[in-house]
Design a protein around this motif. Structure first.
Motif, PDB file in Angstrom:
ATOM      1  N   HIS A  41       0.799  -1.228   0.000  1.00 28.80           N
ATOM      2  CA  HIS A  41       0.000   0.000   0.000  1.00 28.80           C
ATOM      3  C   HIS A  41       0.829   1.274   0.000  1.00 28.80           C
ATOM      4  CE1 HIS A  41      -3.537  -2.348   0.470  1.00 28.80           C
ATOM      5  NE2 HIS A  41      -3.255  -2.762   1.691  1.00 28.80           N
ATOM      6  N   MET A  42       2.078   1.212   0.477  1.00 33.67           N
ATOM      7  CA  MET A  42       2.850   2.455   0.535  1.00 33.67           C
ATOM      8  C   MET A  42       3.237   2.971  -0.847  1.00 33.67           C
ATOM      9  SD  MET A  42       6.388   2.097  -0.318  1.00 33.67           S
ATOM     10  CE  MET A  42       7.481   2.934   0.771  1.00 33.67           C
ATOM     11  N   HIS A  47       0.048   1.160  -6.122  1.00 30.23           N
ATOM     12  CA  HIS A  47      -1.289   1.738  -5.958  1.00 30.23           C
ATOM     13  C   HIS A  47      -2.016   1.867  -7.306  1.00 30.23           C
ATOM     14  CE1 HIS A  47      -3.792   4.960  -3.608  1.00 30.23           C
ATOM     15  NE2 HIS A  47      -4.504   3.930  -3.967  1.00 30.23           N
ATOM     16  N   TYR A  69       5.464  -3.425   4.892  1.00 29.69           N
ATOM     17  CA  TYR A  69       5.686  -2.029   4.478  1.00 29.69           C
ATOM     18  C   TYR A  69       7.144  -1.584   4.635  1.00 29.69           C
ATOM     19  CZ  TYR A  69       4.484  -2.097   9.423  1.00 29.69           C
ATOM     20  OH  TYR A  69       4.397  -2.441  10.747  1.00 29.69           O
ATOM     21  N   ARG A 235      -0.458  11.003  -1.497  1.00 30.25           N
ATOM     22  CA  ARG A 235       0.713  10.836  -0.610  1.00 30.25           C
ATOM     23  C   ARG A 235       1.407  12.153  -0.303  1.00 30.25           C
ATOM     24  NH1 ARG A 235      -0.309   6.457  -3.147  1.00 30.25           N
ATOM     25  NH2 ARG A 235       0.210   4.405  -2.305  1.00 30.25           N
ATOM     26  N   ILE A 278       1.011   3.697   4.348  1.00 31.94           N
ATOM     27  CA  ILE A 278       1.763   4.683   3.552  1.00 31.94           C
ATOM     28  C   ILE A 278       2.797   5.368   4.455  1.00 31.94           C
ATOM     29  CG2 ILE A 278       1.604   6.895   2.333  1.00 31.94           C
ATOM     30  CD1 ILE A 278      -1.115   5.965   1.204  1.00 31.94           C
TER      31      ILE A 278
END
Ligand SMILES: N[C@@H](CCC(=O)N[C@@H](CS)C(=O)NCC(=O)O)C(=O)O
Length: 314
Positions: A41-42, A47, A69, A235, A278
């Motif tokens: 997800h980061m 994404h 992550y 982000r 994230i």
């Protein structure tokens, strides 16, 4: 059919560049349950693929595991099911993603994998090898090749009539914004920093000008260009702003801020935005080591992405 993935002169593979095609022109037919996405997800590139999967309604067709992550420089991406929100490798039971890369390379007759092990990675459970590790290609495959199985056939993120314009917009967005957000944080001297900031904010001002008159970047509909800009904007205020991109927040740009909320609130996109991961990803991975020696994850800034965007009539 021959694989499009190239074995280099030294006998290794540097990236996987095959395609799932519904027209039968490759070995990779679209099938329900056949493909798997390794993501995190980061990562903004990961994404893109996750957004394509959700926008097209492919959650039940393409399975997905979320990596740890905390990306390590030495070990790369690993599976850490003991950490909240992170998965085990549900396909191969590997501990590290690089194992899938090495096994896939060997399967293709190469001596090994010599490129960078990245997310997203699209894996074929039937032929037991990686298809592609390029997010732009994976997004296009999800958009076009799985229409027989997805729940949202009508959505076309890359319509034929808009393709030249989409590609033109994507080019400058990628250079000045997508890659541009890393320039200020990675600059090693003042001159480099000053020029990186200038390039990034020139790009953001350009996007602001377009989006103050248009709901989307190209045409009257959501396209892959929006997906590629959104993954950066979402982000920005929570990570890149804190990584020295601090001239202005996205929340200070009227159009970019409303546009970010508009896309965040589209379909199920919200489910692909995991702020906790994230933040942890950027501040605990090796990327952050030069500016965050203490492994501290800053608090999530208070921003209301659920506030009404009021852009429906643009
Ligand atoms: N061109 C690739 C780039 C993907 C990429 O750079 N992913 C980063 C995470 S944001 C990664 O996995 N890096 C691994 C590493 O640096 O070891 C794509 O768009 O799919």
């Amino acid at each position: 059919m021959p694989s499009q993935t190239v074995i280099e002169g030294d006998g290794t593979i540097k990236s996987f560049t095959d395609w799932v095609k519904a027209d039968g022109s490759t070995d990779f037919q679209p099938e329900n349950g056949r493909y798997h996405l390794y993501g995190q997800h980061m990562c903004p590139f990961s994404h893109r693929a996750a957004m394509g999967r959700v926008l097209k309604g492919l959650e039940d067709v393409i399975s997905m595991d979320n990596m740890d992550y905390a990306l390590s420089r030495l070990q790369g991406w690993k599976f850490s099911p003991e950490k909240e929100g992170c998965d085990a490798d549900s396909v191969n039971g590997y501990k590290y993603l690089k194992e899938a890369y090495t096994a896939s390379a060997k399967k293709l007759g190469a001596s090994g994998f010599s490129g960078t092990v990245v997310v997203p990675t699209l894996y074929d459970k039937k032929l037991r090898r990686i298809v592609s590790n390029e997010s732009a290609d994976i997004l296009r495959m999800f958009n076009e090749e799985f229409n027989e199985f997805c729940t949202n056939k009508e959505l076309d993120l890359f319509p034929k009539a808009l393709r030249p314009e989409i590609e033109e917009v994507e080019e400058w967005i990628h250079m000045s914004i997508g890659l541009g957000v890393y320039g200020p944080g990675m600059a090693q001297n003042q001159k480099g920093y000053d020029s990186a900031i200038k390039e990034l904010f020139t790009g953001l001002d350009r996007a602001e000008a377009i989006l103050s008159k248009n709901r989307y970047l190209v045409g009257k509909q959501l396209t892959e260009a929006d997906v590629r800009l959104f993954v950066v904007l979402i982000r920005f205020d929570v990570v890149y702003y804190l990584w020295r991109c601090c001239k202005r927040r996205i929340a200070d740009y009227p159009a970019l801020w409303a546009y970010t909320r508009d896309i965040y609130q589209t379909g199920d996109i919200k489910s692909t935005v995991v702020f906790d991961q994230i933040m942890k990803g950027y501040f605990l991975s090796y990327y952050a080591k030069s500016i965050n020696l203490d492994n501290i994850v800053p608090v999530l800034p208070e921003l209301n992405y659920d506030e009404a965007p009021n852009r429906e009539n643009m």
